[in-house]
Enzyme design. Sequence first.
Site, PDB file in Angstrom:
ATOM      1  N   GLN A  55      52.161  10.861  65.097  1.00 21.82           N
ATOM      2  CA  GLN A  55      51.123  11.870  65.345  1.00 21.82           C
ATOM      3  C   GLN A  55      51.276  13.098  64.442  1.00 21.82           C
ATOM      4  OE1 GLN A  55      50.864  12.833  69.502  1.00 21.82           O
ATOM      5  NE2 GLN A  55      50.322  10.757  70.078  1.00 21.82           N
ATOM      6  N   THR A 114      42.628  41.540  31.256  1.00 25.34           N
ATOM      7  CA  THR A 114      43.826  42.073  31.901  1.00 25.34           C
ATOM      8  C   THR A 114      44.733  42.770  30.889  1.00 25.34           C
ATOM      9  OG1 THR A 114      43.728  40.218  33.437  1.00 25.34           O
ATOM     10  CG2 THR A 114      45.809  41.432  33.337  1.00 25.34           C
ATOM     11  N   GLU A 133      41.820  35.449  38.045  1.00 26.96           N
ATOM     12  CA  GLU A 133      40.400  35.579  38.428  1.00 26.96           C
ATOM     13  C   GLU A 133      40.233  36.370  39.715  1.00 26.96           C
ATOM     14  OE1 GLU A 133      37.862  34.691  36.766  1.00 26.96           O
ATOM     15  OE2 GLU A 133      38.571  33.203  35.334  1.00 26.96           O
ATOM     16  N   ARG A 186      41.628  22.203  33.727  1.00 31.08           N
ATOM     17  CA  ARG A 186      40.443  22.937  34.215  1.00 31.08           C
ATOM     18  C   ARG A 186      40.422  24.353  33.649  1.00 31.08           C
ATOM     19  NH1 ARG A 186      40.361  27.221  36.145  1.00 31.08           N
ATOM     20  NH2 ARG A 186      41.812  26.744  37.805  1.00 31.08           N
TER      21      ARG A 186
HETATM   22  P1  TGC Z   1      32.880  48.448  41.003  1.00 34.00           P
HETATM   23  O1  TGC Z   1      32.704  49.937  40.950  1.00 34.00           O
HETATM   24  O2  TGC Z   1      32.807  47.747  42.292  1.00 34.00           O
HETATM   25  O3  TGC Z   1      31.888  47.749  39.975  1.00 34.00           O
HETATM   26  C1  TGC Z   1      31.702  48.200  38.650  1.00 34.00           C
HETATM   27  C2  TGC Z   1      30.386  47.613  38.177  1.00 34.00           C
HETATM   28  O4  TGC Z   1      30.483  46.195  38.123  1.00 34.00           O
HETATM   29  C3  TGC Z   1      29.575  45.597  39.052  1.00 34.00           C
HETATM   30  N1  TGC Z   1      30.284  44.465  39.640  1.00 34.00           N
HETATM   31  C4  TGC Z   1      29.968  43.209  39.326  1.00 34.00           C
HETATM   32  N2  TGC Z   1      29.014  42.709  38.526  1.00 34.00           N
HETATM   33  C5  TGC Z   1      28.951  41.376  38.391  1.00 34.00           C
HETATM   34  N3  TGC Z   1      29.818  40.562  39.040  1.00 34.00           N
HETATM   35  C6  TGC Z   1      30.788  41.019  39.841  1.00 34.00           C
HETATM   36  N4  TGC Z   1      31.642  40.174  40.442  1.00 34.00           N
HETATM   37  C7  TGC Z   1      30.892  42.407  40.021  1.00 34.00           C
HETATM   38  N5  TGC Z   1      31.740  43.213  40.720  1.00 34.00           N
HETATM   39  C8  TGC Z   1      31.331  44.473  40.479  1.00 34.00           C
HETATM   40  C9  TGC Z   1      29.245  46.687  40.054  1.00 34.00           C
HETATM   41  O5  TGC Z   1      27.990  46.448  40.655  1.00 34.00           O
HETATM   42  C10 TGC Z   1      29.237  47.897  39.157  1.00 34.00           C
HETATM   43  O6  TGC Z   1      28.064  47.871  38.395  1.00 34.00           O
HETATM   44  P2  TGC Z   1      27.321  49.234  37.970  1.00 34.00           P
HETATM   45  O7  TGC Z   1      26.146  48.782  37.188  1.00 34.00           O
HETATM   46  O8  TGC Z   1      26.987  49.922  39.284  1.00 34.00           O
HETATM   47  O9  TGC Z   1      28.330  50.006  37.164  1.00 34.00           O
HETATM   48  O10 TGC Z   1      34.254  48.143  40.294  1.00 34.00           O
HETATM   49  P3  TGC Z   1      35.707  48.482  40.707  1.00 34.00           P
HETATM   50  O11 TGC Z   1      36.354  49.128  39.551  1.00 34.00           O
HETATM   51  O12 TGC Z   1      35.759  49.166  42.053  1.00 34.00           O
HETATM   52  O13 TGC Z   1      36.375  47.021  40.826  1.00 34.00           O
HETATM   53  C11 TGC Z   1      35.923  46.059  41.656  1.00 34.00           C
HETATM   54  C12 TGC Z   1      36.908  44.868  41.690  1.00 34.00           C
HETATM   55  C13 TGC Z   1      38.276  45.268  42.186  1.00 34.00           C
HETATM   56  C14 TGC Z   1      36.314  43.883  42.667  1.00 34.00           C
HETATM   57  C15 TGC Z   1      37.018  44.229  40.315  1.00 34.00           C
HETATM   58  O14 TGC Z   1      37.574  45.081  39.420  1.00 34.00           O
HETATM   59  C16 TGC Z   1      37.772  42.925  40.335  1.00 34.00           C
HETATM   60  O15 TGC Z   1      37.145  41.889  40.534  1.00 34.00           O
HETATM   61  N6  TGC Z   1      39.111  42.904  40.078  1.00 34.00           N
HETATM   62  C17 TGC Z   1      39.857  41.681  39.870  1.00 34.00           C
HETATM   63  C18 TGC Z   1      40.147  41.533  38.390  1.00 34.00           C
HETATM   64  C19 TGC Z   1      40.063  40.117  37.937  1.00 34.00           C
HETATM   65  O16 TGC Z   1      39.559  39.245  38.620  1.00 34.00           O
HETATM   66  N7  TGC Z   1      40.540  39.851  36.744  1.00 34.00           N
HETATM   67  C20 TGC Z   1      40.429  38.555  36.159  1.00 34.00           C
HETATM   68  C21 TGC Z   1      40.827  38.563  34.709  1.00 34.00           C
HETATM   69  S1  TGC Z   1      40.325  37.120  33.836  1.00 34.00           S
HETATM   70  C22 TGC Z   1      41.291  35.891  34.395  1.00 34.00           C
HETATM   71  O17 TGC Z   1      42.048  36.010  35.282  1.00 34.00           O
HETATM   72  C23 TGC Z   1      41.121  34.605  33.708  1.00 34.00           C
HETATM   73  S2  TGC Z   1      42.131  33.329  34.272  1.00 34.00           S
HETATM   74  C24 TGC Z   1      41.408  32.083  33.453  1.00 34.00           C
HETATM   75  C25 TGC Z   1      41.921  30.724  33.644  1.00 34.00           C
HETATM   76  O18 TGC Z   1      42.953  30.349  33.052  1.00 34.00           O
HETATM   77  O19 TGC Z   1      41.222  29.917  34.314  1.00 34.00           O
HETATM   78  P1  FAD Z   2      48.383  43.484  40.083  1.00 35.04           P
HETATM   79  O1  FAD Z   2      46.987  43.951  39.892  1.00 35.04           O
HETATM   80  O2  FAD Z   2      49.495  44.373  39.642  1.00 35.04           O
HETATM   81  O3  FAD Z   2      48.575  43.132  41.611  1.00 35.04           O
HETATM   82  C1  FAD Z   2      49.866  42.912  42.192  1.00 35.04           C
HETATM   83  C2  FAD Z   2      49.671  42.716  43.708  1.00 35.04           C
HETATM   84  O4  FAD Z   2      49.079  43.894  44.261  1.00 35.04           O
HETATM   85  C3  FAD Z   2      48.728  41.563  44.024  1.00 35.04           C
HETATM   86  O5  FAD Z   2      49.202  40.877  45.158  1.00 35.04           O
HETATM   87  C4  FAD Z   2      47.417  42.250  44.352  1.00 35.04           C
HETATM   88  O6  FAD Z   2      46.595  41.498  45.253  1.00 35.04           O
HETATM   89  C5  FAD Z   2      47.922  43.536  45.001  1.00 35.04           C
HETATM   90  N1  FAD Z   2      46.941  44.628  44.917  1.00 35.04           N
HETATM   91  C6  FAD Z   2      46.458  45.233  43.792  1.00 35.04           C
HETATM   92  N2  FAD Z   2      45.557  46.166  44.115  1.00 35.04           N
HETATM   93  C7  FAD Z   2      45.436  46.148  45.476  1.00 35.04           C
HETATM   94  C8  FAD Z   2      44.624  46.858  46.409  1.00 35.04           C
HETATM   95  N3  FAD Z   2      43.728  47.776  46.039  1.00 35.04           N
HETATM   96  N4  FAD Z   2      44.779  46.566  47.720  1.00 35.04           N
HETATM   97  C9  FAD Z   2      45.650  45.626  48.139  1.00 35.04           C
HETATM   98  N5  FAD Z   2      46.445  44.911  47.292  1.00 35.04           N
HETATM   99  C10 FAD Z   2      46.318  45.168  45.984  1.00 35.04           C
HETATM  100  N6  FAD Z   2      43.561  37.677  32.568  1.00 35.04           N
HETATM  101  C11 FAD Z   2      42.636  37.704  31.558  1.00 35.04           C
HETATM  102  O7  FAD Z   2      42.025  38.733  31.290  1.00 35.04           O
HETATM  103  N7  FAD Z   2      42.372  36.578  30.831  1.00 35.04           N
HETATM  104  C12 FAD Z   2      43.011  35.398  31.076  1.00 35.04           C
HETATM  105  O8  FAD Z   2      42.732  34.392  30.400  1.00 35.04           O
HETATM  106  C13 FAD Z   2      43.988  35.354  32.105  1.00 35.04           C
HETATM  107  N8  FAD Z   2      44.705  34.218  32.305  1.00 35.04           N
HETATM  108  C14 FAD Z   2      45.751  34.223  33.188  1.00 35.04           C
HETATM  109  C15 FAD Z   2      46.599  33.111  33.266  1.00 35.04           C
HETATM  110  C16 FAD Z   2      47.688  33.134  34.133  1.00 35.04           C
HETATM  111  C17 FAD Z   2      48.604  31.960  34.176  1.00 35.04           C
HETATM  112  C18 FAD Z   2      47.916  34.246  34.968  1.00 35.04           C
HETATM  113  C19 FAD Z   2      49.062  34.273  35.925  1.00 35.04           C
HETATM  114  C20 FAD Z   2      47.087  35.341  34.889  1.00 35.04           C
HETATM  115  C21 FAD Z   2      45.997  35.355  34.000  1.00 35.04           C
HETATM  116  N9  FAD Z   2      45.188  36.500  33.833  1.00 35.04           N
HETATM  117  C22 FAD Z   2      44.237  36.536  32.848  1.00 35.04           C
HETATM  118  C23 FAD Z   2      45.508  37.718  34.552  1.00 35.04           C
HETATM  119  C24 FAD Z   2      45.094  37.726  36.019  1.00 35.04           C
HETATM  120  O9  FAD Z   2      43.707  37.887  36.146  1.00 35.04           O
HETATM  121  C25 FAD Z   2      45.868  38.848  36.705  1.00 35.04           C
HETATM  122  O10 FAD Z   2      47.215  38.424  36.805  1.00 35.04           O
HETATM  123  C26 FAD Z   2      45.314  39.175  38.083  1.00 35.04           C
HETATM  124  O11 FAD Z   2      44.005  39.724  38.001  1.00 35.04           O
HETATM  125  C27 FAD Z   2      46.219  40.145  38.859  1.00 35.04           C
HETATM  126  O12 FAD Z   2      46.597  41.222  38.057  1.00 35.04           O
HETATM  127  P2  FAD Z   2      48.155  41.622  37.943  1.00 35.04           P
HETATM  128  O13 FAD Z   2      48.920  40.404  37.596  1.00 35.04           O
HETATM  129  O14 FAD Z   2      48.250  42.790  37.023  1.00 35.04           O
HETATM  130  O15 FAD Z   2      48.574  42.050  39.407  1.00 35.04           O
END
Ligand code: TGC
Ligand code: FAD
Length: 386
Positions: free
Chosen positions: A281, A133, A365, A91
Amino acid sequence: MATDYFHIDDLLTEEHKLVRQSVRDFVNQEIKPVIDNAAHDHTDIPDLMPKLGAIGALGPYIPEQYGGAGLDQIAYGLIMQELEAGDSAVRSAASVQSSLVMYPIYTFGSEEQRMKYLPKLASGEMIGCFGLTEPNHGSNPAGMETKVVDKGDHYILNGAKMWITNSPVADIAVVWARDEEGKIRGLIVERGMKGFSTPETHHKWSLRASKTGELVFEDVIIPKENVLPNVSSLRGPLSCLNSARYGISWGVIGAAIDCYEVALQYSLERKQFGKPIASFQLQQKKLAEFITEITKAQLLVWRLGTLKNDDKATPAQISMAKRNNVKMAIDIARESRQILGGMGIVGDYPMMRHAANLESVITYEGTHDIHLLITGNDITGINAFE
Ligand code: TGC
Ligand code: FAD
């Protein structure tokens, strides 16, 4: 896999059911027989991407003129569900390619970029990855340090990304970097560009049938035509995450159902104290709670899918579904393993593999806690991140 306690099938179209069946058949024939060895040996499933392309699992909702399948969001969700019943790594491969590579090129790219990349990504001839990231910025991508500098007729890219699904095998990477004005730009970086490398991350105990690695940029020359023209803020990469998180919230239901159905069957066959263990159960409590939680998760994503089809799903609704459903699945994987006793720890059964995979899924994510804070922010209006 047929678990449908609340007749959600009645809400699906014939096309949805056909799509689901074809992916289910693919998983039963091509993934389930090989997945335990692939995960155990930390190897790829041979030709996975072209095979996913052939069944329409890459960019299912991208219009057909770009090689996609032109399906709706419910069909996309069902595809993710069936693939993750096989393994989260499968997936992941499909959701990165679809939501994190094809989606930004389709949404923010020029017509030339769409035509150049999307058909090959849809067929699986080309593999993409997504670099957001960084070593110092995971949950807080706004802090990113990767820099892109305009040199007139080209850009220069420096920095590093970490934890990138499929980076070691990708032909292209959609990379997010900050420019001199502080804007977030999206770039298409191609394998072979000088100064671009993709070292693999070894010794993972999770998602072992998926490659993970870094993206390292040392003075990489990026041609102007490789910059996505229609994005200049964090909103861009975060909107890609909405699509991928939505797919995950469906996908993990597949993993949970796989665990539930195996545990139910085992509990009916395995006898202790002269009776099937399903007659006790305590075991029934587990099984009844699994099906209850699966059903709640199914209803949540079905409604989310209809909202998404109408372009009305909010990022906060998607966060709630991702967080709830991943936790549901990891709890079921862990608990269902216990129903198998000692047999639950061997690779003949899927629970340990699903549970280990879901440790990544609950982290990437957006972590479980980050999604809770997104809900908290949405309902109170108070940002608790900082
Ligand atoms: P914040 O100030 O809240 O927002 C900045 C701008 O972004 C807009 N926005 C969004 N727009 C679309 N979708 C969303 N989900 C949005 N969330 C926020 C927001 O409206 C604002 O827009 P503008 O026009 O006003 O500038 O941003 P913040 O810096 O306080 O951060 C918010 C936070 C913590 C929720 C965000 O940074 C976050 O979601 N952090 C988590 C990072 C994350 O999910 N990383 C994933 C990396 S990719 C990955 O993991 C791939 S795994 C793939 C796989 O193998 O399946
Ligand atoms: P951190 O951000 O350092 O967080 C560590 C801990 O602190 C977590 O428990 C978190 O919840 C907590 N924490 C952080 N901030 C706060 C807060 N404000 N309040 C309370 N708790 C907090 N990224 C990509 O860009 N592309 C990819 O394709 C991708 N693939 C991935 C595949 C795998 C197998 C893995 C493990 C990760 C992947 N990632 C990818 C990265 C992934 O999105 C990050 O690992 C994730 O967003 C968390 O970031 P971090 O690992 O740096 O943890």
